[in-house]
Design a protein around this motif. Structure first.
Motif, PDB file in Angstrom:
ATOM      1  N   ALA A 122       0.870  -1.113  -0.295  1.00 50.90           N
ATOM      2  CA  ALA A 122       0.013   0.262  -0.047  1.00 50.90           C
ATOM      3  C   ALA A 122       1.132   1.552   0.292  1.00 50.90           C
ATOM      4  CB  ALA A 122      -0.808  -0.128   1.083  1.00 50.90           C
ATOM      5  N   THR A 123       0.475   2.423   0.097  1.00 52.68           N
ATOM      6  CA  THR A 123       0.836   3.685   0.236  1.00 52.68           C
ATOM      7  C   THR A 123       0.630   4.795   1.390  1.00 52.68           C
ATOM      8  OG1 THR A 123      -1.377   4.321  -1.450  1.00 52.68           O
ATOM      9  CG2 THR A 123       1.441   4.002  -2.118  1.00 52.68           C
ATOM     10  N   GLU A 124       1.487   5.335   1.641  1.00 50.13           N
ATOM     11  CA  GLU A 124       1.127   6.213   3.268  1.00 50.13           C
ATOM     12  C   GLU A 124      -0.628   6.669   2.907  1.00 50.13           C
ATOM     13  OE1 GLU A 124       2.979   6.924   5.987  1.00 50.13           O
ATOM     14  OE2 GLU A 124       3.579   5.489   4.462  1.00 50.13           O
ATOM     15  N   GLU A 125      -1.090   6.771   1.382  1.00 54.24           N
ATOM     16  CA  GLU A 125      -2.108   7.476   1.176  1.00 54.24           C
ATOM     17  C   GLU A 125      -3.271   6.298   1.550  1.00 54.24           C
ATOM     18  OE1 GLU A 125       0.414   7.890  -0.505  1.00 54.24           O
ATOM     19  OE2 GLU A 125       0.282  10.373  -0.804  1.00 54.24           O
TER      20      GLU A 125
ATOM     21  N   LYS B 289       2.057  -3.199   4.325  1.00 51.28           N
ATOM     22  CA  LYS B 289       3.471  -2.398   4.591  1.00 51.28           C
ATOM     23  C   LYS B 289       3.009  -1.423   3.146  1.00 51.28           C
ATOM     24  CE  LYS B 289       5.720  -5.096   6.726  1.00 51.28           C
ATOM     25  NZ  LYS B 289       5.992  -4.487   8.147  1.00 51.28           N
ATOM     26  N   SER B 290       3.113   0.202   3.867  1.00 53.05           N
ATOM     27  CA  SER B 290       3.495   1.243   2.672  1.00 53.05           C
ATOM     28  C   SER B 290       4.432   0.985   2.371  1.00 53.05           C
ATOM     29  CB  SER B 290       3.292   2.388   3.490  1.00 53.05           C
ATOM     30  OG  SER B 290       3.471   3.541   3.043  1.00 53.05           O
ATOM     31  N   ILE B 291       4.378   1.591   0.598  1.00 55.82           N
ATOM     32  CA  ILE B 291       6.090   1.261   0.215  1.00 55.82           C
ATOM     33  C   ILE B 291       6.324   2.942   0.073  1.00 55.82           C
ATOM     34  CG2 ILE B 291       6.168  -0.878  -0.198  1.00 55.82           C
ATOM     35  CD1 ILE B 291       5.802   0.667  -3.142  1.00 55.82           C
ATOM     36  N   GLY B 292       5.964   3.432  -0.095  1.00 55.87           N
ATOM     37  CA  GLY B 292       5.758   5.053   0.228  1.00 55.87           C
ATOM     38  C   GLY B 292       4.425   6.177  -0.253  1.00 55.87           C
ATOM     39  N   SER B 293       4.831   7.702  -0.162  1.00 55.52           N
ATOM     40  CA  SER B 293       3.678   8.443  -0.893  1.00 55.52           C
ATOM     41  C   SER B 293       2.951   8.448  -2.272  1.00 55.52           C
ATOM     42  CB  SER B 293       4.114   9.844  -0.307  1.00 55.52           C
ATOM     43  OG  SER B 293       3.292  10.905  -0.681  1.00 55.52           O
TER      44      SER B 293
END
Ligand code: AMP
Ligand code: MG
Length: 358
Positions: free
Chosen positions: A278-281, A292-296
């Protein structure tokens, strides 16, 4: 083999450590070092025995050529013939940096480095440690990604240690690779320059400097299923695929999260392990599995930089089913999706369409 592990201090190597690295290379040994793209496994590019060691340590097929790393634009002339104006223009704009150029090779470059080809791949990296080692060594360091073939490229020294401990002479820990995706490869030996591997330097960026540029067909299609032979020999090999089953979900953010949640719940209830890329958003939209967020999404660079690390993580914890959002937008999207699609074996669920179809 005893592997020396060296910690760089703030992106810089101590004089003694540079000397050790250079002496290993001079003796035909292997040194893994950081670059801004991914970690490289370096050897003397002009010594056939040394490049053979790279193939052995990585378990890499010997017809998959290595990229020769240089530390000064002037060094192109020593290893390449017929260097066009376009090559110099690109070098001037994008070097040092994540661009690899394919040019006709001079005799001095052994076929063991070029995988039997009459062309040579050349890059001038930006990372200070890489540049220091290459220039002090005297110019030409063959350095493919410092992973075992079939694993994701390493973006941290710990990934290199995981794969190559005991198989190489030295591993230099220079922190996280800032870009995290392999270099863009452009073939300048064809009339119209051709991108053989997408990367952080995009088609538009290249065209702004040298005009018309094309993609090798194999990048755009699922060549696993078709008779498209990629021009970069490395792309024809079985690429990295995670241990678990990776599926990419494409579509708008909310329906994608909803579709992934549904599957994740199903598998979790069956007692399967589930991972979500997933992402931060979006990370808070998920309810099940190892999220796991890999970035924005606002910062595509962060997504490129986080991708391989997360894929390695899911392998290490033996996740059985991995669901990923897709990253098609923006300049870097093509390069990120190229790696992700291959890892997923082109398994994509198009959420909007699927939903309409009931
Ligand atoms: P790596 O260094 O592990 O990122 O892999 C290097 C990539 O560059 C592989 O995909 C190779 O096939 C490609 N490559 C290296 N030399 C050549 C060349 N002379 N012609 C076409 N592709 C090349
Ligand atoms: Mg590689």
């Amino acid at each position: 083999m005893n592997t020396i592990i060296i910690q760089a201090d703030n992106g810089t190597l101590k004089e003694d450590d540079i000397k050790t690295a250079v002496s290993i290379l001079k003796n035909g040994g292997l040194v893994a070092f950081p670059t801004e793209t991914v970690y490289g496994l370096g050897a003397d590019a002009l010594n056939p025995k040394a490049s053979e060691k790279i193939y052995k340590a990585k378990g890499r097929p010997s017809d998959n050529p290595l990229i020769v790393h240089i530390s000064d634009i002037k060094n192109i002339e020593q290893i390449a013939r017929d260097v066009s104006m376009k090559a110099y223009e690109l070098a001037k704009v994008f070097w040092p940096g994540p661009l690899t150029m394919i040019l006709n090779k001079k005799d001095i470059v052994p076929y063991s480095t070029t995988g039997g080809l009459d062309t040579v791949a050349i890059r001038l990296p930006a990372n200070k440690i890489a540049k220091d080692i290459i220039s002090r060594f005297g110019g030409y360091v063959a350095a493919p990604s410092a992973n075992v073939s079939g694993k994701p490229s390493p973006t941290k020294a710990e990934h290199v240690i995981e794969d190559l401990m005991g198989k190489v002479d030295m591993i230099i820990d220079g922190g996280k690779s800032t870009l995290g995706l392999e270099s863009t490869i452009i073939d300048l030996t064809s009339t119209i320059p051709m991108i053989l591997r997408p990367g952080c330097i995009t088609k538009t960026m290249l065209e702004n400097v040298i005009g018309d540029v094309r993609y090798d067909k194999a990048i755009l299609e699922n060549h696993d299923d078709k008779d498209v032979i990629p021009k970069a020999p490395g792309m024809k090999y079985r690429h990295y695929a995670p241990e678990g089953c990776l599926t990419i979900y494409e579509g708008d953010m909310l329906p994608v999260a909803e579709a992934i949640n549904k599957k994740a719940m199903e598998y979790t209830l069956e007692g399967r392990s589930v991972g979500i890329i997933a992402t931060e958003e979006t990370k808070n939209l998920y309810k099940h599995g190892d999220i796991k967020s890999i970035g924005s999404r606002k910062d595509e660079d962060s997504i490129a930089a986080g991708l391989y690390s997360v894929l390695r993580y899911f392998d290490n914890v033996h996740t059985e089913y991995i669901f990923s959002e897709s990253f098609v937008n923006g300049d870097l999207g093509q390069a990120i999706m190229n790696r992700l699609l291959k890892a997923a074996g082109y398994r994509v669920v198009k959420v909007d369409k699927d939903m309409q179809g009931g």
